[in-house]
Design a protein around this motif. Sequence first.
Motif, PDB file in Angstrom:
ATOM      1  N   ARG A  15       1.114  -1.252   0.133  1.00 55.25           N
ATOM      2  CA  ARG A  15      -0.118   0.168   0.149  1.00 55.25           C
ATOM      3  C   ARG A  15       0.779   1.273  -0.078  1.00 55.25           C
ATOM      4  NH1 ARG A  15      -4.960  -0.702   4.308  1.00 55.25           N
ATOM      5  NH2 ARG A  15      -5.758  -2.601   3.527  1.00 55.25           N
ATOM      6  N   VAL A  16       0.496   2.286  -0.716  1.00 56.24           N
ATOM      7  CA  VAL A  16       1.260   3.743  -0.644  1.00 56.24           C
ATOM      8  C   VAL A  16       0.198   4.513   0.101  1.00 56.24           C
ATOM      9  CG1 VAL A  16       1.813   5.465  -1.846  1.00 56.24           C
ATOM     10  CG2 VAL A  16       2.309   3.148  -2.697  1.00 56.24           C
ATOM     11  N   GLY A  17       0.712   5.256   1.088  1.00 56.57           N
ATOM     12  CA  GLY A  17      -0.064   6.054   1.668  1.00 56.57           C
ATOM     13  C   GLY A  17       0.687   7.660   1.668  1.00 56.57           C
ATOM     14  N   ILE A  18      -0.304   8.401   1.222  1.00 56.26           N
ATOM     15  CA  ILE A  18       0.143   9.829   1.003  1.00 56.26           C
ATOM     16  C   ILE A  18      -0.734  10.702   1.760  1.00 56.26           C
ATOM     17  CG2 ILE A  18       0.461  11.639  -0.796  1.00 56.26           C
ATOM     18  CD1 ILE A  18       0.878   9.471  -2.877  1.00 56.26           C
ATOM     19  N   ASP A  19       0.036  11.819   2.537  1.00 54.31           N
ATOM     20  CA  ASP A  19      -0.661  12.959   3.038  1.00 54.31           C
ATOM     21  C   ASP A  19      -0.160  14.438   2.792  1.00 54.31           C
ATOM     22  OD1 ASP A  19      -2.616  13.268   5.740  1.00 54.31           O
ATOM     23  OD2 ASP A  19      -0.853  14.720   5.732  1.00 54.31           O
ATOM     24  N   VAL A  20      -1.120  15.139   2.261  1.00 56.67           N
ATOM     25  CA  VAL A  20      -0.700  16.435   1.665  1.00 56.67           C
ATOM     26  C   VAL A  20      -0.919  17.520   2.951  1.00 56.67           C
ATOM     27  CG1 VAL A  20      -1.355  18.107  -0.036  1.00 56.67           C
ATOM     28  CG2 VAL A  20      -1.428  15.826  -0.535  1.00 56.67           C
ATOM     29  N   GLY A  21       0.253  18.113   3.443  1.00 59.33           N
ATOM     30  CA  GLY A  21      -0.157  19.072   4.550  1.00 59.33           C
ATOM     31  C   GLY A  21       0.441  20.383   3.911  1.00 59.33           C
ATOM     32  N   GLY A  22       0.040  21.506   4.783  1.00 57.99           N
ATOM     33  CA  GLY A  22       0.343  22.800   4.249  1.00 57.99           C
ATOM     34  C   GLY A  22       1.980  22.949   3.843  1.00 57.99           C
ATOM     35  N   THR A  23       2.727  22.289   4.886  1.00 58.06           N
ATOM     36  CA  THR A  23       4.160  22.438   4.456  1.00 58.06           C
ATOM     37  C   THR A  23       4.799  21.182   3.589  1.00 58.06           C
ATOM     38  OG1 THR A  23       4.270  23.734   6.532  1.00 58.06           O
ATOM     39  CG2 THR A  23       6.427  22.979   5.642  1.00 58.06           C
ATOM     40  N   HIS A  24       4.525  20.069   3.990  1.00 55.04           N
ATOM     41  CA  HIS A  24       5.264  19.033   3.354  1.00 55.04           C
ATOM     42  C   HIS A  24       4.080  18.017   2.853  1.00 55.04           C
ATOM     43  CE1 HIS A  24       8.554  20.176   6.206  1.00 55.04           C
ATOM     44  NE2 HIS A  24       9.135  20.148   5.052  1.00 55.04           N
ATOM     45  N   THR A  25       4.291  17.127   1.725  1.00 51.34           N
ATOM     46  CA  THR A  25       3.753  16.064   1.376  1.00 51.34           C
ATOM     47  C   THR A  25       4.702  14.874   1.595  1.00 51.34           C
ATOM     48  OG1 THR A  25       2.476  17.285  -0.423  1.00 51.34           O
ATOM     49  CG2 THR A  25       2.662  14.924  -0.691  1.00 51.34           C
TER      50      THR A  25
END
Length: 525
Positions: free
Chosen positions: A2-12
């Motif tokens: 599985r690939v998990g990605i989280d997009v934040g205001g500073t980092h992805t």
Amino acid sequence: MRVGIDVGGTHTDAVLMDGTTVLAEIKTATTVDVTGGVVTALRELLAASGVERARVTAVMIGTTHFTNALVTGRRLARTAVVRLALPATAALPPLADWPERLVRAVDPSVHLCDGGHEFDGRPISPLDPDQLKRVAAELAAQEIDTVAVTSVFSPVNAEVEETAAGILLAELPHLRISLSHRIGRVGLLERENATVVNACLRDLADEIVDAFTGALRAVGIHAPLYLSQNDGTLMDAEHTRRYPVRTFASGPTNSMRGAAFLADLADCAVVDIGGTTTDVGVLSGGYPRQATGEVDIGGVRTNFRMPDVLSIGLGGGSRVTAEPALRIGPDSVGYELTGQALVFGGRVLTATDLAVAAGMAEIGDPSLVRHLDRELVRRGVAWMAGRVSELVDRMRVSASPLPVVVVGGGSVLMPDRLEGVPAVHRPEHHAVANAIGAATGQIGGEVDRLFAITATCSRADVLDQARAEAVERAIAAGADPGTVEVVDIDEIHVAYLPGNAVRVRVKAVGELRLSGPAGIEEVRV
């Protein structure tokens, strides 16, 4: 895989997981268009892991796209608001408490119609099909394609909303209709607000889902796409097109779920420190504690499920002001940290510089902060720890102190001990806990509505019915039937309503049903 990605205001952040093992992790700067950062993260992740793309069975993404759209008032579709309640509720029209800037952005076409129910399911007034046909004619004349339909007490009896939607679709089959009983909880105005927010984001949801799907194809991944919801579970791409509002606050939720996974703790407080903000939430039974009241999003009061989170403007990129009084944040250099912080050769004193000067982290060039006043560094570190300890204490609902799990890229700002906290955990891979939370997400189903306990329907019958509905919804959403279990039951007797009314909330979760990389089961909700 599985690939998990989280997009934040500073980092992805992105991780590749084989079962419960983290094979690779990547942290890249979030880009202005967000999607570009996701493509970059995917390419770097696959390059770092060396795993063949065909072995990836699912991709889970937590995104801020929809929250940003509402907060900024951009890319919102013009929406018709149909309230089924007359002769009741006419004194307070829809969107009465919305900020003027958002009212202008949505440019609503408001229609008050007959319909609605009392709390026990008795009708307020019968639905008028001719009235709704006239509404459809007005929508066609105004070229409006997006509709939010709300009825009084529809979480108790959804018949009126379903019938109204059928009449509108018979007249205009292309309409995109959001029904309030599928989105919000009991409470007309807040549920209506949440439904309108969902409706005005549906065009954007199509764009975002198509963009993410295109991003996966661009890097050679043909696995199904899932997006994180704000209760710690997942929804597939088609579900996201219909309910984009459920992605709100998925970032803090992913971090809390990732922290629970990494620290192997089901009940604890989670401190997630990013580049701009610090979020503090509480895990109960491995899932984020839900906010019990209304939730303000971009100035709009809503009552759909949201995690109970306290946030402050403190992160790795927070600016430090020494005079006239010490202040850290809320201003932040954000994703420009690597260009502006002192340890990277910049000219801005940040919270990261204080942590490096105090010997708490090895980031950039420590020699560039050796000139900092030692007393300033000591006071700054103590100030940050004190603020976080205060937030953790505010989140407690009992006298017992909570263990704390510190995660996020900015977790280096925290010492190993916090005042009033029995233990501070900083697990391996803590910097990408949010992406791990996305990758380990499960599928959920929830019921939250009023029941009437009568001589023929006992309390036990009501609870059994609610449990069965929650389990059924989880399976319909794509959970493996053999893994579904009820994880939370909340029962509240409603004294202000006549009769023996009780509000029941039940949540069931199960593992994602996948058939493997060769043939993925497509589950439509």
